[in-house]
Design a protein around this motif. Structure first.
Motif, PDB file in Angstrom:
ATOM      1  N   MET A 175       0.834  -1.191   0.000  1.00 16.39           N
ATOM      2  CA  MET A 175       0.000   0.000   0.000  1.00 16.39           C
ATOM      3  C   MET A 175       0.871   1.243   0.000  1.00 16.39           C
ATOM      4  SD  MET A 175      -3.027  -1.200   2.468  1.00 16.39           S
ATOM      5  CE  MET A 175      -3.134   0.493   2.812  1.00 16.39           C
ATOM      6  N   ARG A 176       0.202   2.382  -0.156  1.00 16.00           N
ATOM      7  CA  ARG A 176       0.906   3.654  -0.119  1.00 16.00           C
ATOM      8  C   ARG A 176       1.658   3.806   1.214  1.00 16.00           C
ATOM      9  NH1 ARG A 176       0.131   8.517  -3.217  1.00 16.00           N
ATOM     10  NH2 ARG A 176      -1.051   7.191  -4.604  1.00 16.00           N
ATOM     11  N   ASN A 177       2.891   4.325   1.153  1.00 14.22           N
ATOM     12  CA  ASN A 177       3.660   4.545   2.376  1.00 14.22           C
ATOM     13  C   ASN A 177       2.825   5.330   3.376  1.00 14.22           C
ATOM     14  OD1 ASN A 177       5.797   3.343   1.086  1.00 14.22           O
ATOM     15  ND2 ASN A 177       6.843   5.267   0.612  1.00 14.22           N
ATOM     16  N   ARG A 178       2.948   4.977   4.643  1.00 17.05           N
ATOM     17  CA  ARG A 178       2.110   5.611   5.657  1.00 17.05           C
ATOM     18  C   ARG A 178       2.289   7.131   5.661  1.00 17.05           C
ATOM     19  NH1 ARG A 178       3.415   3.420  11.209  1.00 17.05           N
ATOM     20  NH2 ARG A 178       5.308   4.512  10.598  1.00 17.05           N
ATOM     21  N   GLN A 179       3.547   7.576   5.413  1.00 18.25           N
ATOM     22  CA  GLN A 179       3.810   9.026   5.475  1.00 18.25           C
ATOM     23  C   GLN A 179       3.444   9.718   4.164  1.00 18.25           C
ATOM     24  OE1 GLN A 179       5.939   6.530   5.190  1.00 18.25           O
ATOM     25  NE2 GLN A 179       8.051   7.188   4.941  1.00 18.25           N
ATOM     26  N   ASN A 180       2.886   8.938   3.195  1.00 20.29           N
ATOM     27  CA  ASN A 180       2.394   9.513   1.946  1.00 20.29           C
ATOM     28  C   ASN A 180       3.498  10.159   1.114  1.00 20.29           C
ATOM     29  OD1 ASN A 180       0.247   9.696   0.264  1.00 20.29           O
ATOM     30  ND2 ASN A 180      -0.759  11.393   1.297  1.00 20.29           N
ATOM     31  N   TYR A 197       1.151  -4.848   3.724  1.00 21.71           N
ATOM     32  CA  TYR A 197      -0.010  -5.121   4.562  1.00 21.71           C
ATOM     33  C   TYR A 197      -0.486  -6.554   4.376  1.00 21.71           C
ATOM     34  CZ  TYR A 197      -4.784  -5.421   6.172  1.00 21.71           C
ATOM     35  OH  TYR A 197      -5.916  -5.853   6.814  1.00 21.71           O
ATOM     36  N   TYR A 222     -11.248   1.449   0.309  1.00 19.29           N
ATOM     37  CA  TYR A 222     -10.439   0.684   1.256  1.00 19.29           C
ATOM     38  C   TYR A 222     -11.341   0.061   2.301  1.00 19.29           C
ATOM     39  CZ  TYR A 222      -5.934   2.537  -0.337  1.00 19.29           C
ATOM     40  OH  TYR A 222      -4.827   2.840  -1.059  1.00 19.29           O
ATOM     41  N   ILE A 253      -8.197  -0.334   7.017  1.00 20.50           N
ATOM     42  CA  ILE A 253      -7.001   0.089   6.296  1.00 20.50           C
ATOM     43  C   ILE A 253      -6.807   1.600   6.413  1.00 20.50           C
ATOM     44  CG2 ILE A 253      -5.945   0.232   3.986  1.00 20.50           C
ATOM     45  CD1 ILE A 253      -6.073  -2.598   4.857  1.00 20.50           C
ATOM     46  N   LEU A 254      -5.583   1.976   6.727  1.00 23.49           N
ATOM     47  CA  LEU A 254      -5.226   3.391   6.790  1.00 23.49           C
ATOM     48  C   LEU A 254      -5.211   3.972   5.366  1.00 23.49           C
ATOM     49  CD1 LEU A 254      -3.909   5.417   9.000  1.00 23.49           C
ATOM     50  CD2 LEU A 254      -1.777   4.872   7.833  1.00 23.49           C
ATOM     51  N   PRO A 260      -3.702   7.096   3.641  1.00 26.84           N
ATOM     52  CA  PRO A 260      -2.885   8.308   3.764  1.00 26.84           C
ATOM     53  C   PRO A 260      -3.341   9.432   2.833  1.00 26.84           C
ATOM     54  CG  PRO A 260      -1.487   6.370   3.459  1.00 26.84           C
ATOM     55  CD  PRO A 260      -2.899   5.941   3.204  1.00 26.84           C
ATOM     56  N   GLN A 261      -3.867   9.081   1.649  1.00 28.10           N
ATOM     57  CA  GLN A 261      -4.349  10.133   0.741  1.00 28.10           C
ATOM     58  C   GLN A 261      -5.581  10.820   1.317  1.00 28.10           C
ATOM     59  OE1 GLN A 261      -3.673   9.370  -3.771  1.00 28.10           O
ATOM     60  NE2 GLN A 261      -4.317   7.425  -2.917  1.00 28.10           N
ATOM     61  N   ALA A 299      -4.464  13.206   3.961  1.00 28.75           N
ATOM     62  CA  ALA A 299      -3.887  14.440   3.413  1.00 28.75           C
ATOM     63  C   ALA A 299      -4.988  15.364   2.906  1.00 28.75           C
ATOM     64  CB  ALA A 299      -2.899  14.103   2.293  1.00 28.75           C
TER      65      ALA A 299
END
Lengths: 225, 83
Positions: free
Chosen positions: A103-108, A148, B10, B14-15, B17-18, B21
């Protein structure tokens, strides 16, 4: 030993892998187009990093339906070594040869740096030249490397010793700091870091060398049985 | 012709991040009453009427391509005779 490097539209580490095999272990290697359907005569498959299909839909999701994929799955069943790096790892999870998802890196943020990895399993055909618990220095370059999987899967891959590399510290939010995993059968490895970019000390690290040496040596041991 | 609208999101665990933001940007615009933002994907599929089992075909497409069942879930609606 003969390696195939699979080239998708948008792959960009294909040449690095080609020269990694050619110059570091002096084995035979060919670039194979994603539209091919045969891998006859090849002993191992390398799926390179990059941005196949521009990462459209999800990283690796469209490459997962390319013509060569059926043949790669057959190679996996035959027990041939298959190594997916970065986008290659994402493709291996998308086609179900490895569990979980990236998945996308947690810190975006896209991360591009050299990091410490811990070798968690040195008894695979890809890591036999490393020591267990060895810390190696390998570059990462990804925006979607946050591994994940659900708790049941995590328990399973832990119990089966399928976690091959962990980040020495949390860099992207991956479950259990996972950087690379192998399938249960031990012939399909996916990892986000780039061993093919760590082959010469003059450019920072040669800690990736042992991976290619491991693959070659394991192959020779099998052939000479 | 039918129009199939597919929504991929999602899973709740699930986290995103987009989405996080985007939420911060929304708060930056002054809309502080927006508590949470989840980003998803939307697809429009135009489908022939002669398809025999539209549900099984759409489910197959979603499960094997449009969504990754490891982390995403989907739902769809079918609008018949859409031109």
């Amino acid at each position: 030993m003969k390696f195939a490097v699979i080239v998708f539209p948008g792959s960009n580490c294909d040449k690095d892998l080609y020269f990694a095999v050619k110059d570091s272990i002096h084995a035979e290697v060919e670039m194979i187009d994603y539209r091919e359907t045969s891998l006859d005569g090849f002993d191992a498959v390398l799926i390179p990093g990059g941005f196949s299909y521009g990462d459209y839909l999800r990283s690796g999701a469209i490459a997962a339906h390319a013509p060569i994929i059926k043949t790669i799955k057959k190679m996996a069943i035959l027990g041939k070594p298959i190594l997916g790096i970065c986008n290659g790892f994402q493709i291996l999870t998308e086609i179900g040869l490895l569990p979980g998802a990236l998945m996308r890196n947690r810190q975006n943020k896209f991360i591009c740096e050299t990091v410490d990895l811990r070798v968690e399993n040195s008894q695979t055909i890809f890591t036999s030249e490393y020591d267990y618990d060895e810390i190696i220095n390998i570059p990462v370059a990804h925006g979607e490397g946050n591994y994940y999987c659900d708790i049941a899967t995590l328990k399973q891959i832990n119990d089966n010793n399928q976690i091959v590399f962990r980040y020495a510290s949390d860099i992207n939010g991956s479950v259990d700091n996972i950087a690379g995993i192998i399938n249960k059968e031990g012939n399909v490895l996916g990892m986000m870091p780039h061993p093919e970019r760590a082959l010469e000390e003059i450019i920072g690290s040669d800690d990736g060398l042992k991976m290619f040496q491991s693959i070659l040596k394991s192959h020779m041991n099998r052939v000479n049985l | 012709m039918s129009l199939v609208k597919v929504y991929v999101t999602y899973k709740e665990s699930i986290l995103d991040p987009q989405g996080e933001a985007i939420k911060k940007a929304i708060h930056g615009m002054g809309h502080t009453s927006i508590n949470d933002v989840r980003m998803g994907k939307y697809f429009e599929l135009n489908v022939d009427n002669n398809i025999s089992d539209i549900d099984s075909e759409i489910n197959l497409i979603c499960d094997s391509l449009l969504a990754n069942p490891n982390m995403e879930t989907y739902r769809y609606e079918i609008l018949e005779d859409a031109e």
